[in-house]
Design a protein around this motif. Structure first.
Motif, mmCIF file in Angstrom:
data_model
loop_
_atom_site.group_PDB
_atom_site.id
_atom_site.type_symbol
_atom_site.label_atom_id
_atom_site.label_comp_id
_atom_site.label_asym_id
_atom_site.label_seq_id
_atom_site.Cartn_x
_atom_site.Cartn_y
_atom_site.Cartn_z
ATOM 1 N N ALA A 87 0.818 -1.221 0.000
ATOM 2 C CA ALA A 87 0.000 0.000 0.000
ATOM 3 C C ALA A 87 0.847 1.263 0.000
ATOM 4 O O ALA A 87 0.513 2.252 -0.658
ATOM 5 N N ASP A 88 1.972 1.256 0.731
ATOM 6 C CA ASP A 88 2.792 2.460 0.852
ATOM 7 C C ASP A 88 4.264 2.059 0.882
ATOM 8 O O ASP A 88 4.861 1.913 1.951
ATOM 9 N N PHE A 89 4.844 1.886 -0.293
ATOM 10 C CA PHE A 89 6.245 1.462 -0.368
ATOM 11 C C PHE A 89 7.176 2.499 0.260
ATOM 12 O O PHE A 89 8.186 2.139 0.879
ATOM 13 N N ALA B 218 11.513 0.139 7.227
ATOM 14 C CA ALA B 218 12.115 -1.200 7.137
ATOM 15 C C ALA B 218 12.928 -1.306 5.853
ATOM 16 O O ALA B 218 12.504 -1.940 4.877
ATOM 17 N N PRO B 219 14.104 -0.679 5.788
ATOM 18 C CA PRO B 219 14.889 -0.644 4.559
ATOM 19 C C PRO B 219 15.237 -2.024 4.003
ATOM 20 O O PRO B 219 15.274 -2.203 2.783
ATOM 21 N N ALA B 220 15.473 -2.985 4.870
ATOM 22 C CA ALA B 220 15.819 -4.323 4.390
ATOM 23 C C ALA B 220 14.638 -4.952 3.658
ATOM 24 O O ALA B 220 14.806 -5.604 2.619
ATOM 25 N N GLU B 221 13.428 -4.771 4.196
ATOM 26 C CA GLU B 221 12.233 -5.283 3.532
ATOM 27 C C GLU B 221 11.998 -4.558 2.213
ATOM 28 O O GLU B 221 11.625 -5.170 1.210
#
Length: 272
Positions: free
Chosen positions: A218-220, A227-230
């Motif tokens: 919904a909100d990249f 959560a930069p890794a995700e």
């Protein structure tokens, strides 16, 4: 004095002006070319969006405007005179790779007024100006993982994805992207195509045939911040999916769920 040479306006031009005027009125703004000191306010709007030094400088804006390219502003309809607020700004310039077109490079809106349709109103003003000058195509790039931009570009405006451009700008380190890879979709907007006329009239999209797809969060941008890794994992998964589209002769569309559908349907087809 240099005398201008101009192509004949396209037949769709008067209707495009009416559409642009109506979109601006709904957003509570006037959209028009930047004049005089407003170039400084355009630069300020770009820097507020992407960060200082992340766009053209004042002299470059002056040269682009002097050459007749589109540097447009959205200003409050209630304000008059020269000392007005610039709520939105867009920058476009002519290109001729694979045909003459306007490349719409930057489009920034004050966060306090987002959701009012100002970005769309600016794009529609660019469209009207292009058609007036006999130019029937615009192009730009967008981050394919930003769901609202995918919907605006492909559904609301009727542009279509022309190419996947991996890490197109390199590492930007700007206020929006940070250290994220700059993968982009390049879109082409055929300004008077059946697809564009369908989208701008608000008619429904067809039920695209599907040969795969990709779900969007919904909100990249929020994921990237929190959560930069995700976010990096989502970027890599998308990169692999998009890189395979050309070989399969597929393009992405936004389906009924708001996610990407990969299809080879005629982009101009109407809903059944």
């Amino acid at each position: 004095m240099i005398e201008p040479r101009r192509s004949a306006p396209a037949p769709a031009w008067p209707a495009a002006v009416e559409l642009a005027d109506a979109a601006a009125a709904r957003a509570g703004v006037v959209t028009r070319s930047a004049v005089g000191a407003e170039l400084g306010r355009v630069l300020a709007r770009f820097e507020a969006t992407w960060g200082a030094g992340r766009g053209p400088d004042r002299s470059m804006l002056q040269a682009i405007a002097h050459a007749g390219n589109t540097i447009l502003v959205a200003v409050p309809a209630a304000e008059i005179g020269t000392d007005v607020s610039v709520l939105g700004a867009t920058l476009g310039f002519l290109g001729w790779e694979k045909g003459l077109h306007l490349h719409s490079h930057m489009n920034a809106v004050d966060p306090s007024v987002r959701g009012r349709g100002i970005g769309v109103a600016l794009k529609l003003r660019q469209r009207a100006l292009c058609l007036e000058r006999g130019i029937d195509e615009m192009r730009w790039t967008y981050d394919p993982l930003i769901r609202r931009n995918a919907h605006m570009n492909l559904v609301r405006l009727g542009a279509e994805v022309a190419a996947f451009r991996p890490d197109f700008y390199g590492r930007l380190d700007d206020r929006i992207s940070g250290a994220d890879r700059s993968d982009r979709f390049e879109v082409r907007w055929r300004l008077d195509s059946p697809r564009t006329r369908r989208a701008l009239a608000g008619r429904p999209q067809p039920d695209w045939s599907s040969h795969g797809g990709l779900a969007l969060v919904a909100d990249f941008e929020q994921v990237r911040a929190d959560a930069p890794a995700e976010a990096a994992r989502l970027r890599e998964r998308a990169h692999e999916s998009f890189a395979a589209l050309d070989a399969a002769r597929l393009r992405p569309e936004v389906g009924a769920t708001g996610d990407y559908v990969f299809t080879n349907d005629d982009p101009d087809r109407e809903a059944s």
